[in-house]
Write an enzyme that holds these catalytic residues in place. Structure first.
Site, PDB file in Angstrom:
ATOM      1  CD  GLU A 163      43.677  38.700  42.630  1.00 33.72           C
ATOM      2  OE1 GLU A 163      44.579  38.899  43.466  1.00 33.72           O
ATOM      3  OE2 GLU A 163      42.475  38.973  42.846  1.00 33.72           O
ATOM      4  CG  HIS A 192      44.499  34.312  44.537  1.00 31.67           C
ATOM      5  ND1 HIS A 192      44.093  35.164  43.528  1.00 31.67           N
ATOM      6  CD2 HIS A 192      43.663  34.532  45.580  1.00 31.67           C
ATOM      7  CE1 HIS A 192      43.051  35.870  43.961  1.00 31.67           C
ATOM      8  NE2 HIS A 192      42.771  35.505  45.210  1.00 31.67           N
ATOM      9  CE  LYS A 196      42.295  39.812  46.544  1.00 36.30           C
ATOM     10  NZ  LYS A 196      41.490  39.656  45.333  1.00 36.30           N
ATOM     11  N   GLY A 246      36.445  39.943  44.004  1.00 39.98           N
ATOM     12  CA  GLY A 246      36.592  41.396  43.893  1.00 39.98           C
ATOM     13  C   GLY A 246      35.502  42.063  43.058  1.00 39.98           C
ATOM     14  CB  SER A 294      32.157  39.226  46.515  1.00 36.95           C
ATOM     15  OG  SER A 294      32.888  39.803  45.458  1.00 36.95           O
ATOM     16  CD  GLU A 332      39.705  32.690  46.511  1.00 37.89           C
ATOM     17  OE1 GLU A 332      39.318  33.414  47.426  1.00 37.89           O
ATOM     18  OE2 GLU A 332      40.732  32.930  45.847  1.00 37.89           O
ATOM     19  CG  ASN A 379      44.595  37.186  49.359  1.00 38.16           C
ATOM     20  OD1 ASN A 379      45.705  37.697  49.523  1.00 38.16           O
ATOM     21  ND2 ASN A 379      44.147  36.797  48.163  1.00 38.16           N
TER      22      ASN A 379
HETATM   23  C1  PEP Z   1      40.414  36.650  47.117  1.00 37.45           C
HETATM   24  O1  PEP Z   1      41.116  37.340  46.408  1.00 37.45           O
HETATM   25  O2  PEP Z   1      40.865  35.599  47.566  1.00 37.45           O
HETATM   26  C2  PEP Z   1      39.053  37.105  47.391  1.00 37.45           C
HETATM   27  C3  PEP Z   1      38.199  36.240  47.830  1.00 37.45           C
HETATM   28  O3  PEP Z   1      38.780  38.453  47.172  1.00 37.45           O
HETATM   29  P1  PEP Z   1      37.426  39.243  47.518  1.00 37.45           P
HETATM   30  O4  PEP Z   1      36.944  38.739  48.863  1.00 37.45           O
HETATM   31  O5  PEP Z   1      37.802  40.658  47.524  1.00 37.45           O
HETATM   32  O6  PEP Z   1      36.450  38.871  46.429  1.00 37.45           O
END
Ligand code: PEP
Length: 251
Positions: free
Chosen positions: A98, A96, A11, A174, A214, A168, A9
């Site tokens: 966000e 997601h 973003k 993040g 992460s 998630e 992803n």
């Molecule tokens: C995400 O935004 O889907 C995600 C998993 O981000 P990160 O791996 O940076 O935590």
């Protein structure tokens, strides 16, 4: 047998030229290599068509990170599921955290997006996950169950079978703070049980449930070795081939 999937992803990162370069580098890195999972990259809308044209989409699936909750019409600035599909993308990331938090995407809006994605033969990668306060209050199972139930459980068994889920935990996205392998397995097993209760064992067994938050080259192997973790949705670590390839190769 459910699919193992490692999905990036991006973003809101990479301009068009940078994105094309990253996609082509990944394509080159995968050329002639036998990997044990499907690979997907979730790019910004403006990259979709160029990326899909520049890579072997049999090897790397292309995903949008969103689509509109309306089919077409006077919705300035929106991008429909049909438009996404017309670029050659095969997946769309929906729900997601966000988008839920910053763009106020409700369970009702997400329900519409899922239906439109399915109508346009896109595979939704549907994200669910609790925030830290909810986990600390021991409400994480209820929260995740309610996110699944409210946006997805009106789907027929046939339609639900086309969905990929991504657990998630928001506190892990993040932040560099990954869920432990045990926390991931516990939630993934709970999700699978929830699916089995609503649909049936076979549907639950065939649904790919990815972990996101992460995930990186050092923890992917341990996370993916859990029986109910079928891969990862990767943010930061999908922005460079050197970081993304070892996660793909963790399978
Ligand atoms: C995400 O935004 O889907 C995600 C998993 O981000 P990160 O791996 O940076 O935590």
């Amino acid at each position: 047998m459910r699919k193992k999937i490692v999905a990036g992803n991006w973003k809101m990162n990479k301009n068009l030229q940078e994105g094309l370069t990253l996609a082509q580098e990944l394509d080159a890195a995968l050329k002639g290599k036998q990997v044990n999972c499907e690979v997907v990259i979730g790019t910004p809308f403006i990259h979709l068509a160029s990326v899909a044209n520049a890579i072997d989409t049999e090897k790397i699936g292309v995903a949008a990170q969103n689509c509109a909750d309306k089919a077409s019409g006077a919705y300035t600035g929106e991008v429909s599921a049909e438009m996404v599909a017309s670029t050659g993308a095969k997946y769309v990331i929906l729900g997601h955290s966000e988008r839920r938090a910053y763009y106020h995407e409700t369970v009702g809006i997400l329900k519409e997006k899922v239906l439109l994605a399915l109508e346009n033969n896109l595979t939704p990668i549907f994200c669910i996950g609790e925030v830290l306060e909810e986990r600390e209050a021991n409400r994480h199972f209820d929260v995740v169950k309610s996110q699944i139930t409210s946006s997805l459980f009106d789907l027929s068994k046939e339609d639900f079978s086309k969905i990929v889920l991504a657990y998630e935990p928001v506190w892990a996205i993040g932040t560099g703070k990954t869920a432990t392998a045990a926390q991931a397995q516990e939630m993934h097993a709970f999700i699978r049980k929830t699916l089995a209760e609503k649909y049936e064992e076979e549907v639950a067994e065939n649904t790919s449930i990815l972990y996101g938050g992460s995930c990186n080259a050092s923890n992917a192997k341990e996370l993916f070795s859990n029986p109910d973790v079928d891969g990862g949705l990767i943010g930061g670590a999908s922005l460079g081939v050197d970081k993304f390839m070892p996660i793909i190769e963790a399978f």
